[in-house]
Enzyme design. Sequence first.
Site, PDB file in Angstrom:
ATOM      1  N   ARG A  32       0.860  -1.183   0.000  1.00 15.98           N
ATOM      2  CA  ARG A  32       0.000   0.000   0.000  1.00 15.98           C
ATOM      3  C   ARG A  32       0.895   1.230   0.000  1.00 15.98           C
ATOM      4  NH1 ARG A  32      -5.524  -0.297   1.278  1.00 15.98           N
ATOM      5  NH2 ARG A  32      -5.287   1.952   1.306  1.00 15.98           N
ATOM      6  N   HIS A 111     -14.405   0.528  -5.431  1.00 21.73           N
ATOM      7  CA  HIS A 111     -14.751   0.484  -4.009  1.00 21.73           C
ATOM      8  C   HIS A 111     -16.008   1.307  -3.766  1.00 21.73           C
ATOM      9  CE1 HIS A 111     -10.548  -0.563  -4.144  1.00 21.73           C
ATOM     10  NE2 HIS A 111     -10.732  -1.180  -2.982  1.00 21.73           N
ATOM     11  N   LYS A 136     -11.454  -6.369  -9.322  1.00 22.54           N
ATOM     12  CA  LYS A 136     -11.629  -6.371  -7.863  1.00 22.54           C
ATOM     13  C   LYS A 136     -12.780  -5.424  -7.509  1.00 22.54           C
ATOM     14  CE  LYS A 136      -9.733  -5.082  -3.452  1.00 22.54           C
ATOM     15  NZ  LYS A 136      -8.857  -4.162  -2.736  1.00 22.54           N
ATOM     16  N   SER A 233     -17.186 -18.209  19.733  1.00 22.48           N
ATOM     17  CA  SER A 233     -17.597 -19.482  19.129  1.00 22.48           C
ATOM     18  C   SER A 233     -16.752 -19.848  17.897  1.00 22.48           C
ATOM     19  CB  SER A 233     -19.082 -19.444  18.767  1.00 22.48           C
ATOM     20  OG  SER A 233     -19.841 -19.405  19.949  1.00 22.48           O
ATOM     21  N   LYS A 282     -32.529 -15.571  19.459  1.00 26.39           N
ATOM     22  CA  LYS A 282     -32.843 -16.897  20.008  1.00 26.39           C
ATOM     23  C   LYS A 282     -34.327 -17.273  19.924  1.00 26.39           C
ATOM     24  CE  LYS A 282     -28.984 -17.762  23.069  1.00 26.39           C
ATOM     25  NZ  LYS A 282     -28.522 -18.092  24.410  1.00 26.39           N
ATOM     26  N   ASP A 318     -27.852 -24.816  25.711  1.00 28.14           N
ATOM     27  CA  ASP A 318     -27.461 -24.088  26.930  1.00 28.14           C
ATOM     28  C   ASP A 318     -27.985 -24.793  28.184  1.00 28.14           C
ATOM     29  OD1 ASP A 318     -25.957 -22.013  25.919  1.00 28.14           O
ATOM     30  OD2 ASP A 318     -27.662 -20.664  25.669  1.00 28.14           O
ATOM     31  N   ALA A 363     -29.716 -16.628  29.341  1.00 31.76           N
ATOM     32  CA  ALA A 363     -28.941 -17.651  30.055  1.00 31.76           C
ATOM     33  C   ALA A 363     -29.675 -18.083  31.315  1.00 31.76           C
ATOM     34  CB  ALA A 363     -27.553 -17.106  30.398  1.00 31.76           C
TER      35      ALA A 363
HETATM   36  P1  NAP Z   1     -29.070 -10.970  28.811  1.00 33.37           P
HETATM   37  O1  NAP Z   1     -30.210 -11.627  28.125  1.00 33.37           O
HETATM   38  O2  NAP Z   1     -28.631  -9.622  28.395  1.00 33.37           O
HETATM   39  O3  NAP Z   1     -29.416 -10.896  30.392  1.00 33.37           O
HETATM   40  C1  NAP Z   1     -28.535 -10.358  31.324  1.00 33.37           C
HETATM   41  C2  NAP Z   1     -29.157 -10.369  32.690  1.00 33.37           C
HETATM   42  O4  NAP Z   1     -28.185  -9.893  33.611  1.00 33.37           O
HETATM   43  C3  NAP Z   1     -30.379  -9.442  32.817  1.00 33.37           C
HETATM   44  O5  NAP Z   1     -31.304 -10.023  33.687  1.00 33.37           O
HETATM   45  C4  NAP Z   1     -29.776  -8.188  33.431  1.00 33.37           C
HETATM   46  O6  NAP Z   1     -30.655  -7.474  34.250  1.00 33.37           O
HETATM   47  C5  NAP Z   1     -28.726  -8.770  34.324  1.00 33.37           C
HETATM   48  N1  NAP Z   1     -27.683  -7.791  34.613  1.00 33.37           N
HETATM   49  C6  NAP Z   1     -26.906  -7.153  33.707  1.00 33.37           C
HETATM   50  N2  NAP Z   1     -26.050  -6.338  34.353  1.00 33.37           N
HETATM   51  C7  NAP Z   1     -26.304  -6.462  35.680  1.00 33.37           C
HETATM   52  C8  NAP Z   1     -25.754  -5.870  36.841  1.00 33.37           C
HETATM   53  N3  NAP Z   1     -24.759  -4.987  36.760  1.00 33.37           N
HETATM   54  N4  NAP Z   1     -26.251  -6.225  38.028  1.00 33.37           N
HETATM   55  C9  NAP Z   1     -27.260  -7.113  38.114  1.00 33.37           C
HETATM   56  N5  NAP Z   1     -27.819  -7.721  37.047  1.00 33.37           N
HETATM   57  C10 NAP Z   1     -27.348  -7.395  35.841  1.00 33.37           C
HETATM   58  O7  NAP Z   1     -27.790 -11.889  28.731  1.00 33.37           O
HETATM   59  P2  NAP Z   1     -27.693 -13.490  28.724  1.00 33.37           P
HETATM   60  O8  NAP Z   1     -27.644 -14.002  27.337  1.00 33.37           O
HETATM   61  O9  NAP Z   1     -28.701 -14.052  29.637  1.00 33.37           O
HETATM   62  O10 NAP Z   1     -26.227 -13.687  29.319  1.00 33.37           O
HETATM   63  C11 NAP Z   1     -25.919 -13.329  30.649  1.00 33.37           C
HETATM   64  C12 NAP Z   1     -24.520 -13.770  30.976  1.00 33.37           C
HETATM   65  O11 NAP Z   1     -24.463 -15.199  30.954  1.00 33.37           O
HETATM   66  C13 NAP Z   1     -23.487 -13.334  29.918  1.00 33.37           C
HETATM   67  O12 NAP Z   1     -22.904 -12.141  30.287  1.00 33.37           O
HETATM   68  C14 NAP Z   1     -22.488 -14.463  29.866  1.00 33.37           C
HETATM   69  O13 NAP Z   1     -21.393 -14.143  30.691  1.00 33.37           O
HETATM   70  C15 NAP Z   1     -23.226 -15.628  30.460  1.00 33.37           C
HETATM   71  N6  NAP Z   1     -23.450 -16.705  29.474  1.00 33.37           N
HETATM   72  C16 NAP Z   1     -22.613 -17.755  29.505  1.00 33.37           C
HETATM   73  C17 NAP Z   1     -22.786 -18.811  28.655  1.00 33.37           C
HETATM   74  C18 NAP Z   1     -21.841 -19.970  28.719  1.00 33.37           C
HETATM   75  O14 NAP Z   1     -21.948 -20.871  27.887  1.00 33.37           O
HETATM   76  N7  NAP Z   1     -20.935 -19.994  29.672  1.00 33.37           N
HETATM   77  C19 NAP Z   1     -23.836 -18.816  27.729  1.00 33.37           C
HETATM   78  C20 NAP Z   1     -24.698 -17.703  27.702  1.00 33.37           C
HETATM   79  C21 NAP Z   1     -24.486 -16.663  28.582  1.00 33.37           C
HETATM   80  P3  NAP Z   1     -31.736  -6.466  33.647  1.00 33.37           P
HETATM   81  O15 NAP Z   1     -32.862  -7.314  33.219  1.00 33.37           O
HETATM   82  O16 NAP Z   1     -32.072  -5.587  34.811  1.00 33.37           O
HETATM   83  O17 NAP Z   1     -31.060  -5.720  32.537  1.00 33.37           O
END
Ligand code: NAP
Length: 507
Positions: A32, A111, A136, A233, A282, A318, A363
């Site tokens: 470049r 582009h 391109k 992932s 989802k 999950d 989750a």
């Molecule tokens: P989500 O749908 O955005 O839900 C997040 C939840 O956490 C909501 O209920 C939210 O409350 C609450 N929250 C966020 N910040 C908070 C805080 N500072 N204090 C208290 N509560 C709080 O997300 P999700 O898909 O369920 O995922 C949640 C977490 O699960 C992710 O951050 C990830 O680390 C983990 N996870 C792990 C896997 C795994 O395979 N290990 C898979 C999926 C998810 P509000 O409703 O009040 O906003």
Amino acid sequence: MICVSIGRGRHRHVIAEHKHLAEHGIRLVELRLDYIEGPVQVARLLRDRHCPVIATCRRAVDGGRWAQSEETRRLVLRTAIVEGADYVDLEDDIAASVPRYGATKRIISHHDFHKTPADLESLHARLAALDADVVKIATMANHPTDNLRMMELVRTARIPTVGLCMGDIGMPTRVLAGRYGAPFTFATFHEDRVMAPGQIGWRQMRDLYRYDSITTATRIYGVVADPVAHSLSPVVHNAAVQAAGIDAVYLPFRVPAEQIDEFLERATSWPLSGLSVTIPHKESVLKHALRQEDLVTAIGAANTLSFEPAGVAASNTDATAAVESLRAALAEQEAEEIAAGGPSRKKDGLGLKTALVLGAGGAARAVAFGLKRQGVDVTVSSRTLERSKRIAAEVGCKSVDWTARSRVPYDCVVNATPVGMHPNVDETPYAKEHLRSYMVVFDTVYNPENTLLVKEARAVGCRIVTGVDMFVRQAAIQFRIWHGADAPEQVMRDALKRATSSARHSD
Ligand code: NAP
């Protein structure tokens, strides 16, 4: 073939990067020239070159850094041709004014940083007519369908064509370029120094996506989300298929919520074999499923789609992963107790009576459903009471106010909130003084694996399940669904840990 773009201000840095790439097996680089500060010494860059080069000198309007006059730019390009550059990149509006000379091949480029034009075919025909050896076209993808149009253009082109879509949405076209017949794709020297939106580093292109081994027989999988760039992932699934010797590639597909229906309706055009599904899709993917697991119907959400000849099958790995992770931790605990002379206890389900699930998102819902199905008395608690009440009603469990979450002890505490996740590693959703040694503490956060909650629970003597355990298990179940074989779980775990640790260090 991967073409690596080198954009450095000093000639000696360009030469050093060029040498480094050639030593690592790269067979084409793009110099470049617009990045060079001061007069461009074309002959110096081309002399003793370490592998074939494309000489490119981009104006700002085409995404480049050229700050000198247009006249000087054209002189630089002509000099590159005279000095015998293997290829020269000429934008479509100047191509007619720069004549062919010697053996230098002409890449005629176009582009568009805003859109992918509707009529790509006539654009291609116009570029091809400018005495092109290679056409391109790089355009911004605003819709996943833009990618399909671009790949179809490349597949049916009668002269070698590099057709790439830019941006997060367009990223898959960079990895799949060769599959559709492009002579090469572009990658950058450093992942952090991208020169066009959606570009990735050459090591990622070579080692993570294995660009050179992708053929028309390679099956395409991926994660569909918005945003998707942070997803780990691809790291986990690409490592797994490589270790298992499966001819497949796993890509990040950024698809905005309003475009998911069309994306899934056109899935066979890629063609897609399977998808991991995450926020915000989802629930909305379910209407495309011909068949869904009982668990998906119960939870009302899927995180896995398989594209089968009869139609789309939806699964939710999950909830199963959360239960399996807990079961493994409890079995390990029992084995240790028996080894220490303790009795073997007969138990129903997981052997947990009560569990507190913190959070009320996807989750939390999956974990609460999974535990409830195992006969556990589940209580959900979330910052927003309304959300936890709604989940409790759907799952058929209790909810408790966030401020009262630690008032009574539970056999198991699950963190399904992002609290404690990098970079907020000094936070915990459950205070240390409420932890008891008999508890199982399950933190779904996987970056870092050893969250403050995990560290404090371990110090108290609790049994631990980490987010890495769950993440690897849910990916391993997806692997089994898609590939019909057991997943190389240790490879997946190692890949996830390497990726989370390098993500933390690069911040
Ligand atoms: P989500 O749908 O955005 O839900 C997040 C939840 O956490 C909501 O209920 C939210 O409350 C609450 N929250 C966020 N910040 C908070 C805080 N500072 N204090 C208290 N509560 C709080 O997300 P999700 O898909 O369920 O995922 C949640 C977490 O699960 C992710 O951050 C990830 O680390 C983990 N996870 C792990 C896997 C795994 O395979 N290990 C898979 C999926 C998810 P509000 O409703 O009040 O906003």
